[in-house]
Write an enzyme that holds these catalytic residues in place. Structure first.
Site, PDB file in Angstrom:
ATOM      1  N   HIS A  81      38.791  49.157  41.229  1.00  0.00           N
ATOM      2  CA  HIS A  81      38.569  48.122  41.994  1.00  0.00           C
ATOM      3  C   HIS A  81      39.787  47.758  43.065  1.00  0.00           C
ATOM      4  O   HIS A  81      40.210  46.786  43.315  1.00  0.00           O
ATOM      5  CB  HIS A  81      38.434  46.929  41.106  1.00  0.00           C
ATOM      6  N   ASN A 153      31.515  41.475  36.634  1.00  0.00           N
ATOM      7  CA  ASN A 153      30.846  42.614  37.555  1.00  0.00           C
ATOM      8  C   ASN A 153      29.406  42.164  38.053  1.00  0.00           C
ATOM      9  O   ASN A 153      29.116  40.901  37.514  1.00  0.00           O
ATOM     10  CB  ASN A 153      30.721  43.966  36.901  1.00  0.00           C
TER      11      ASN A 153
HETATM   12 FE1  HDD Z   1      38.319  46.162  34.540  1.00  0.00          FE
HETATM   13  C1  HDD Z   1      40.351  45.550  37.377  1.00  0.00           C
HETATM   14  C2  HDD Z   1      36.055  44.091  35.969  1.00  0.00           C
HETATM   15  C3  HDD Z   1      36.349  46.955  31.874  1.00  0.00           C
HETATM   16  C4  HDD Z   1      40.765  47.606  33.080  1.00  0.00           C
HETATM   17  N1  HDD Z   1      38.033  44.896  36.092  1.00  0.00           N
HETATM   18  C5  HDD Z   1      39.120  44.917  37.294  1.00  0.00           C
HETATM   19  C6  HDD Z   1      38.503  44.137  38.273  1.00  0.00           C
HETATM   20  C7  HDD Z   1      37.220  43.688  37.759  1.00  0.00           C
HETATM   21  C8  HDD Z   1      37.346  44.289  36.452  1.00  0.00           C
HETATM   22  C9  HDD Z   1      36.323  42.858  38.658  1.00  0.00           C
HETATM   23  C10 HDD Z   1      39.283  43.681  39.522  1.00  0.00           C
HETATM   24  C11 HDD Z   1      39.942  42.486  39.586  1.00  0.00           C
HETATM   25  C12 HDD Z   1      40.519  42.040  40.714  1.00  0.00           C
HETATM   26  O1  HDD Z   1      39.880  42.039  41.721  1.00  0.00           O
HETATM   27  O2  HDD Z   1      41.716  41.976  40.894  1.00  0.00           O
HETATM   28  N2  HDD Z   1      36.559  45.755  34.031  1.00  0.00           N
HETATM   29  C13 HDD Z   1      35.699  44.737  34.512  1.00  0.00           C
HETATM   30  C14 HDD Z   1      34.513  44.608  33.796  1.00  0.00           C
HETATM   31  C15 HDD Z   1      34.798  45.297  32.726  1.00  0.00           C
HETATM   32  C16 HDD Z   1      35.893  46.059  32.758  1.00  0.00           C
HETATM   33  C17 HDD Z   1      33.423  43.564  34.238  1.00  0.00           C
HETATM   34  C18 HDD Z   1      33.595  45.556  31.545  1.00  0.00           C
HETATM   35  C19 HDD Z   1      33.022  44.610  30.973  1.00  0.00           C
HETATM   36  N3  HDD Z   1      38.737  47.167  32.760  1.00  0.00           N
HETATM   37  C20 HDD Z   1      37.854  47.400  31.736  1.00  0.00           C
HETATM   38  C21 HDD Z   1      38.300  48.115  30.798  1.00  0.00           C
HETATM   39  C22 HDD Z   1      39.641  48.198  30.989  1.00  0.00           C
HETATM   40  C23 HDD Z   1      39.867  47.660  32.479  1.00  0.00           C
HETATM   41  C24 HDD Z   1      37.667  48.488  29.401  1.00  0.00           C
HETATM   42  C25 HDD Z   1      40.468  48.979  30.029  1.00  0.00           C
HETATM   43  C26 HDD Z   1      40.609  48.838  29.060  1.00  0.00           C
HETATM   44  N4  HDD Z   1      40.235  46.736  34.893  1.00  0.00           N
HETATM   45  C27 HDD Z   1      41.263  47.211  34.275  1.00  0.00           C
HETATM   46  C28 HDD Z   1      42.571  47.311  34.995  1.00  0.00           C
HETATM   47  C29 HDD Z   1      42.248  46.630  36.275  1.00  0.00           C
HETATM   48  C30 HDD Z   1      40.949  46.181  36.185  1.00  0.00           C
HETATM   49  C31 HDD Z   1      43.131  48.712  34.962  1.00  0.00           C
HETATM   50  C32 HDD Z   1      42.792  47.432  37.684  1.00  0.00           C
HETATM   51  C33 HDD Z   1      43.276  46.409  38.585  1.00  0.00           C
HETATM   52  C34 HDD Z   1      43.565  45.263  37.732  1.00  0.00           C
HETATM   53  O3  HDD Z   1      43.096  45.549  36.480  1.00  0.00           O
HETATM   54  O4  HDD Z   1      44.178  44.152  37.998  1.00  0.00           O
HETATM   55  O5  HDD Z   1      43.584  46.743  34.128  1.00  0.00           O
END
Ligand code: HDD
Length: 694
Positions: A81, A153
């Site tokens: 993202h 999402n």
């Molecule tokens: Fe995630 C970012 C949505 C599964 C780990 N995720 C992130 C963002 C969104 C989502 C919208 C961007 C937020 C922003 O604008 O700063 N993610 C989801 C959805 C998931 C999902 C809807 C499943 C239902 N994510 C998911 C899993 C993991 C992560 C299973 C790890 C175990 N997601 C992250 C992260 C991020 C992230 C690595 C990257 C940047 C951040 O968090 O701030 O921690």
């Protein structure tokens, strides 16, 4: 010499405040440039040197500081993202949830400030806005009882069931590690190798391959919390909930060939669209809806409500509207707000709690780590965009960049410092975890109830209109054609056989597979009894009006001024926007002899950037002349190919025909002769696309 004279209390230009409240301001002139230490700068054009041709001097503290700061301007981009766009707004509750959740945000009439960041998932920060991808829809609610982040999402399901696969999934989606490409695209071997080895991803693949993967505007997408969460009322009773955002302007996507071209014509297409809309006074709005259910419903539902690869069809459990969100303000500074905002699924408030969805549990663990890495220390909650708008009082202290520092002697509790004792916990007001009963043996295993990977993929597919089904097949053929290894293509078709035979046949033919594989062995057979869910179709749920859409009007000298006025009026009445495109940006002279400035030059405004187009050409040779330009022919040819509604004056016919328009205009083409025709054109545009055009 600068005169430190501005008073920050009375002088709106004074921004740089010294300890004594002075600022650097010349009377009536611009502010005086200073170093980060507040020292006025006399020369920002030349480094300090030993003679004009001599070497630089280490003593040059201004140069040193300026370069030092510049060299450290970047922070790590989000691991997923990375490309996003954030805007401010508010959420207004209608009170429908007040009896189900004690969360302050759901009080009747309660208005809560929000910050929403939309994003793509796979692409880097500088990638284009319209790859085929999931869109992030993350909302931070600054509630009276702390920040609640709904990190969702634009699709209600996910690729994987267990968070331990998330790093593998993201590695497989992003650029391949040896070559560093492809950028922002899953159309490559690693992505499809992983996906086809992960049958649980099949439902999500259907969503991503559908038109939902290429939205027309962030204003026209749905949002979903994906997981099952809990709501907890004042008495401690829990209700399961799934969150939905529904855009007031309806749903709309582009077609793939259009997306490819938009990415070249305007890589910022989505962010510009949202920025322009809000700057122009539009207020994009979503309803927040919920599906509420209890343990009894969960027990009898066809699938496990903890499985994030499944949804609950709206026909089975209707979505109840509990409030609306209005986005009304762009950021002041992209870095400070959009880049530094830190979302975390663990940010919940009293009245909202988690379920045992394993993916949600894994996310709760992951987000804090990523914030620490990106923002550099544990005090990222002090950054204004992340700071709650309610009191924050605790004994956490120090750390990098601590901005909110407690006063006084007491930094622990319990203590006996009387009226200086500081805050204490409150069992009445504080967050109480829902006391769900737990038992179990430690085990690494998936429940049997998560084992059906195909039935809802099939349900999604059969819920689509024929046009949408064709798009899904085309998307699969496109993506798999970019996959070099034939065995991976074949593996995907073997999964498709478990979803829909006709889809598998079409994709196999589109890939020209030597032979049809056997269906992939499935842990559970695909259920044929799930009924189509019309709510899952984008085209069946399009808008009823053309509001919020954009028409590109190609004009040339002599264009009918009266028609132009009528068209502008009809579009304004509908709430749509008109953009004038001319061979030269300086403008064109209309039939009434008046010069009108153009919004865009033809070569910079291809028709892919608009929802519908109009060609206003006078009788005579003007259209013939314009047809000599490839950009003019492309303008029309693309509009035809992308099934857009086209309005045209009779004088435009030579251009239309040179661009491949049918001899006899089709139902998507409206001849504009008199003012009333413009109303008819706008009315037709409400269908968004003329899908009947071959
Ligand atoms: Fe995630 C970012 C949505 C599964 C780990 N995720 C992130 C963002 C969104 C989502 C919208 C961007 C937020 C922003 O604008 O700063 N993610 C989801 C959805 C998931 C999902 C809807 C499943 C239902 N994510 C998911 C899993 C993991 C992560 C299973 C790890 C175990 N997601 C992250 C992260 C991020 C992230 C690595 C990257 C940047 C951040 O968090 O701030 O921690």
């Amino acid at each position: 010499m600068p005169t430190p004279s501005g008073d920050p209390k009375t002088d709106p230009v004074a921004t740089t405040t010294g300890a004594g409240g002075e600022t650097h301001q010349t009377a009536g002139g611009p502010s005086v440039l200073t170093t980060q230490q507040g020292v006025p700068v006399a020369d920002d054009q030349n480094t300090l040197r030993a003679g004009p041709r001599g070497p630089a001097l280490m003593e040059d503290f201004h140069f040193r500081e300026k370069m030092f700061h510049f060299d450290h301007e970047r922070i790590p981009e989000r691991v997923v993202h990375a490309r996003g766009f954030g805007v401010h707004g508010y959420f207004e509750s209608n009170g429908a949830l007040a009896s189900v959740s004690r969360a302050a945000v759901f009080g009747k009439g309660e208005k809560t400030p929000v910050f929403v960041r939309f994003s793509t998932v796979a692409g880097n920060k500088g990638s284009a806005d319209l790859p085929r991808d999931v869109r992030g829809f993350a909302t931070k609610f600054y509630t009276k009882e702390g920040n609640w982040d709904l990190v969702g999402n634009n699709m209600p399901v996910f690729f994987i069931q267990d968070p331990i696969k998330f790093p593998d999934m993201v590695h497989a989606f992003k650029q391949e590690p040896d070559r560093g490409f492809p950028q922002a695209a899953t159309a490559h071997d690693n992505a499809w190798d992983f996906l086809t080895l992960t049958p649980e991803s099949m439902h999500m693949i259907m969503w991503v391959m559908s038109d939902r993967g290429i939205p027309r505007s962030l204003r026209f997408i749905e949002g979903f919390g994906v997981h099952t969460f809990r709501l907890v009322d004042a008495g401690g009773k829990s209700t399961f909930v799934k969150f939905h955002w529904k855009p007031k302007l309806g749903l709309q996507s582009v077609v793939w060939n259009e997306a490819v071209k938009i990415n070249g014509a305007d890589p910022d297409f989505h962010r510009r669209d949202l920025w322009d809309a809000i700057q122009a006074g539009e207020r994009p709005e979503w309803e927040l809806g919920v599906q509420l259910f209890d343990e009894a419903f969960a027990e009898k539902f066809d699938f496990d409500i903890l499985d994030p690869t499944k949804l609950i069809p709206e026909e089975q459990l209707p979505v109840k509207v509990v409030g609306r969100m209005v986005l009304d303000r762009t950021v002041d500074n992209f870095f400070a707000e959009t880049e530094q905002v830190a979302f975390c699924t663990q940010n919940v408030v009293p009245g909202i709690d988690f379920s045992d969805d394993p993916l949600l549990q894994g996310r709760n663990f992951s987000y804090l780590d990523t914030q620490l890495k990106r923002l550099g220390g544990p005090n990222f909650t002090h950054i204004p965009i992340n700071a709650p708008k309610c009191p924050v009082i605790n004994f956490q202290q120090d750390g990098h960049m601590a901005m909110r520092n407690p006063k006084g002697r007491v930094n622990y509790e319990p203590n006996t410092w009387g009226d200086q004792a500081g805050p204490r916990e409150s069992p009445e007001k504080g967050f109480q975890t829902f006391p769900a009963a737990l038992n179990g043996t430690k085990v690494r295993a998936r429940p049997e109830t998560f084992a059906d990977h195909y039935s809802q993929a099939r349900q999604f597919f059969i819920s689509q209109t024929p046009v949408e089904q064709a798009h899904i097949a085309d998307a699969l053929i496109f993506e798999l054609s970019k996959v070099q290894r034939v065995d991976i293509r074949v593996r995907m078709v073997s999964h498709l056989l478990n979803i829909d035979q006709a889809l598998a046949d079409k994709v196999a033919a589109g890939l020209r597979l030597a032979e049809m594989p056997k269906p992939m062995p499935a842990a559970k057979p695909t259920r044929q009894d799930l009924k189509p869910s019309p709510a899952l179709s984008l085209l069946s749920n399009g808008p009823k009006s053309f509001a919020g859409r954009k028409v590109g009007v190609l004009v040339m000298d002599g264009a009918d001024a009266a028609l132009l006025k009528a068209l502008a009026g009809a579009l304004k009445a509908e709430g749509a926007t008109l953009k004038l495109i001319a061979p030269e940006v300086g403008g064109f002279k209309a039939s009434d002899g008046v010069m009108h400035p153009a919004d865009e030059k033809l070569e910079g405004a291809p028709s892919v950037l608009f929802d519908a187009v109009v060609i206003l050409a006078p009788e005579g040779g003007a259209a013939d002349q314009l047809a000599m330009k490839p950009a003019a022919r492309d303008f029309v040819a693309d509009a035809l190919a992308h099934k857009k509604f086209i309005g045209y004056t009779p004088g435009a016919m030579p251009l239309l025909q040179k661009a491949g328009a049918p001899e006899k205009p089709d139902g998507g083409m409206t001849s504009l002769k008199v003012a009333g025709d413009c109303d008819q054109f706008v009315e037709r545009c409400r269908q968004l696309r003329f899908w009947a055009r071959p």
